[in-house]
Structures are given as C-alpha cells and as structure tokens.
Design a protein around this motif. Structure first.
Motif, PDB file in Angstrom:
ATOM      1  N   GLU A  66       1.135  11.643  24.188  1.00 49.64           N
ATOM      2  CA  GLU A  66      -0.017  10.755  24.095  1.00 49.64           C
ATOM      3  C   GLU A  66      -0.080  10.159  22.692  1.00 49.64           C
ATOM      4  OE1 GLU A  66      -3.307  14.198  23.475  1.00 49.64           O
ATOM      5  OE2 GLU A  66      -2.803  13.752  25.554  1.00 49.64           O
ATOM      6  N   ALA A  67      -0.475   8.902  22.639  1.00 47.49           N
ATOM      7  CA  ALA A  67      -0.568   8.208  21.364  1.00 47.49           C
ATOM      8  C   ALA A  67      -1.766   8.732  20.584  1.00 47.49           C
ATOM      9  CB  ALA A  67      -0.709   6.712  21.598  1.00 47.49           C
ATOM     10  N   ARG A  68      -1.569   8.898  19.279  1.00 51.32           N
ATOM     11  CA  ARG A  68      -2.664   9.349  18.422  1.00 51.32           C
ATOM     12  C   ARG A  68      -2.817   8.389  17.265  1.00 51.32           C
ATOM     13  NH1 ARG A  68      -1.364  15.416  16.960  1.00 51.32           N
ATOM     14  NH2 ARG A  68       0.765  14.884  17.434  1.00 51.32           N
ATOM     15  N   VAL A  69      -4.014   8.208  16.836  1.00 47.97           N
ATOM     16  CA  VAL A  69      -4.285   7.349  15.690  1.00 47.97           C
ATOM     17  C   VAL A  69      -4.211   8.223  14.442  1.00 47.97           C
ATOM     18  CG1 VAL A  69      -5.978   5.854  14.587  1.00 47.97           C
ATOM     19  CG2 VAL A  69      -5.764   5.875  17.077  1.00 47.97           C
ATOM     20  N   SER A  70      -3.399   7.797  13.484  1.00 44.05           N
ATOM     21  CA  SER A  70      -3.217   8.573  12.263  1.00 44.05           C
ATOM     22  C   SER A  70      -3.698   7.758  11.072  1.00 44.05           C
ATOM     23  CB  SER A  70      -1.743   8.916  12.086  1.00 44.05           C
ATOM     24  OG  SER A  70      -1.544   9.560  10.853  1.00 44.05           O
ATOM     25  N   ASN A  71      -4.289   8.430  10.124  1.00 46.10           N
ATOM     26  CA  ASN A  71      -4.809   7.778   8.925  1.00 46.10           C
ATOM     27  C   ASN A  71      -3.947   8.116   7.705  1.00 46.10           C
ATOM     28  OD1 ASN A  71      -6.638   6.139   7.619  1.00 46.10           O
ATOM     29  ND2 ASN A  71      -7.984   7.835   7.063  1.00 46.10           N
ATOM     30  N   VAL A  72      -2.766   8.670   7.925  1.00 42.00           N
ATOM     31  CA  VAL A  72      -1.906   9.116   6.832  1.00 42.00           C
ATOM     32  C   VAL A  72      -1.503   7.945   5.939  1.00 42.00           C
ATOM     33  CG1 VAL A  72       0.319  10.165   6.266  1.00 42.00           C
ATOM     34  CG2 VAL A  72      -1.065  11.102   8.098  1.00 42.00           C
ATOM     35  N   ILE A  73      -1.137   6.823   6.525  1.00 42.27           N
ATOM     36  CA  ILE A  73      -0.698   5.667   5.733  1.00 42.27           C
ATOM     37  C   ILE A  73      -1.795   5.240   4.770  1.00 42.27           C
ATOM     38  CG2 ILE A  73      -0.022   3.233   5.844  1.00 42.27           C
ATOM     39  CD1 ILE A  73       1.360   3.886   8.491  1.00 42.27           C
ATOM     40  N   ASN A  74      -3.003   5.146   5.264  1.00 42.22           N
ATOM     41  CA  ASN A  74      -4.113   4.734   4.394  1.00 42.22           C
ATOM     42  C   ASN A  74      -4.377   5.760   3.303  1.00 42.22           C
ATOM     43  OD1 ASN A  74      -4.482   2.389   5.886  1.00 42.22           O
ATOM     44  ND2 ASN A  74      -5.890   3.385   7.308  1.00 42.22           N
ATOM     45  N   GLN A  75      -4.278   7.026   3.620  1.00 43.75           N
ATOM     46  CA  GLN A  75      -4.490   8.071   2.611  1.00 43.75           C
ATOM     47  C   GLN A  75      -3.434   7.999   1.514  1.00 43.75           C
ATOM     48  OE1 GLN A  75      -4.461  11.627   4.969  1.00 43.75           O
ATOM     49  NE2 GLN A  75      -6.634  11.452   5.507  1.00 43.75           N
ATOM     50  N   GLU A  78      -4.085   4.873  -0.698  1.00 44.55           N
ATOM     51  CA  GLU A  78      -5.246   5.028  -1.575  1.00 44.55           C
ATOM     52  C   GLU A  78      -4.885   5.729  -2.877  1.00 44.55           C
ATOM     53  OE1 GLU A  78      -8.221   7.078   0.674  1.00 44.55           O
ATOM     54  OE2 GLU A  78      -8.593   5.363   1.976  1.00 44.55           O
ATOM     55  N   HIS A  79      -3.848   6.549  -2.870  1.00 41.07           N
ATOM     56  CA  HIS A  79      -3.426   7.276  -4.074  1.00 41.07           C
ATOM     57  C   HIS A  79      -2.385   6.516  -4.884  1.00 41.07           C
ATOM     58  CE1 HIS A  79      -5.776  10.771  -3.082  1.00 41.07           C
ATOM     59  NE2 HIS A  79      -5.247  10.800  -1.866  1.00 41.07           N
ATOM     60  N   SER A  80      -1.992   5.344  -4.434  1.00 42.17           N
ATOM     61  CA  SER A  80      -1.007   4.566  -5.182  1.00 42.17           C
ATOM     62  C   SER A  80      -1.743   3.649  -6.157  1.00 42.17           C
ATOM     63  CB  SER A  80      -0.139   3.750  -4.224  1.00 42.17           C
ATOM     64  OG  SER A  80      -0.916   2.750  -3.614  1.00 42.17           O
ATOM     65  N   PRO A  81      -1.079   3.279  -7.263  1.00 45.40           N
ATOM     66  CA  PRO A  81      -1.729   2.405  -8.252  1.00 45.40           C
ATOM     67  C   PRO A  81      -2.116   1.040  -7.676  1.00 45.40           C
ATOM     68  CG  PRO A  81       0.278   3.360  -9.153  1.00 45.40           C
ATOM     69  CD  PRO A  81       0.232   3.722  -7.710  1.00 45.40           C
ATOM     70  N   LYS A  82      -1.196   0.432  -6.898  1.00 46.49           N
ATOM     71  CA  LYS A  82      -1.475  -0.885  -6.322  1.00 46.49           C
ATOM     72  C   LYS A  82      -0.882  -0.957  -4.923  1.00 46.49           C
ATOM     73  CE  LYS A  82      -1.332  -3.560 -10.607  1.00 46.49           C
ATOM     74  NZ  LYS A  82      -0.644  -4.653 -11.303  1.00 46.49           N
ATOM     75  N   TYR A  83      -1.613  -1.598  -4.019  1.00 45.98           N
ATOM     76  CA  TYR A  83      -1.089  -1.810  -2.673  1.00 45.98           C
ATOM     77  C   TYR A  83      -1.748  -3.025  -2.061  1.00 45.98           C
ATOM     78  CZ  TYR A  83      -5.377   0.392  -0.905  1.00 45.98           C
ATOM     79  OH  TYR A  83      -6.678   0.700  -0.631  1.00 45.98           O
ATOM     80  N   SER A  84      -1.078  -3.566  -1.067  1.00 45.16           N
ATOM     81  CA  SER A  84      -1.596  -4.699  -0.322  1.00 45.16           C
ATOM     82  C   SER A  84      -1.241  -4.478   1.135  1.00 45.16           C
ATOM     83  CB  SER A  84      -0.973  -5.997  -0.831  1.00 45.16           C
ATOM     84  OG  SER A  84      -1.378  -7.082  -0.034  1.00 45.16           O
ATOM     85  N   GLU A  85      -2.228  -4.526   1.988  1.00 46.55           N
ATOM     86  CA  GLU A  85      -2.074  -4.217   3.406  1.00 46.55           C
ATOM     87  C   GLU A  85      -1.428  -2.833   3.542  1.00 46.55           C
ATOM     88  OE1 GLU A  85      -0.170  -7.395   5.502  1.00 46.55           O
ATOM     89  OE2 GLU A  85      -1.445  -8.908   4.569  1.00 46.55           O
TER      90      GLU A  85
END
Length: 95
Positions: A66-75, A78-85
């Motif tokens: 089953e597909a699950r929604v993960s928030n790992v990418i966003n986490q 958030e800890h990187s100095p700079k990001y876009s999308e």
C-alpha cells in the motif's frame, strides 16, 4: 580428488595468489579436508527428500503493498542551508 603440490601450484596461478613455502603443506591439508568433506556430501542419498528453499511452511508471508505518504524529503530539506522545491541549492563550482 587428491590435492598435491602440482594442483596447488595451478590453483595458485588461477587465483593470482602466492602461498608462502612454510604454509604450503598446511594449505594442502586444509584443501584436502574440504574436498573430502564435499565428497562425503556427494555420497548422501537425497532422492527421498523434498527441495527446501526455506523452513517456513507455506512460504514467506507477503505484506500488503500500500502506498504511504512520507515526509522524509521535507524533513531532510529543512535541515539543509538552502533548498528550492525538492532540490538542494549548492554553490556553483563549474564555470
């Protein structure tokens, strides 16, 4: 099959290894023991046995896919100095 000095030299050449002179007799004995053990295994009559892939009766239980929604990418972002999308922004190093 008997392991002798001639066969050991051939195995040495095939494996690109160099066995020290003081270890040659010991290696010949160890290889002979291994070959003898395999010969004993070949004598076993396994015609009455079923092929066993695992010890669990009925095979490996599968979990529901089953597909699950993960928030790992966003986490992580958030800890990187700079990001876009969903990408890291890093300094340009190639002109």
């Amino acid at each position: 099959m008997q392991i002798d000095e001639k066969l050991l030299s051939k195995l040495e050449k095939l494996s690109a290894l160099k066995i020290a002179e003081e270890k040659r007799i010991e290696v010949i004995q160890e290889l002979s023991e291994i070959v003898n053990f395999v010969d004993k295994l070949n004598e076993l009559d396994l015609s009455f046995s079923e092929i066993t892939i695992n010890t669990i009766k009925g095979g490996t239980p599968f979990r529901v896919d089953e597909a699950r929604v993960s928030n790992v990418i966003n986490q992580v972002l958030e800890h990187s100095p700079k990001y876009s999308e969903h990408f890291f922004i890093v300094p340009k190093i190639i002109e």
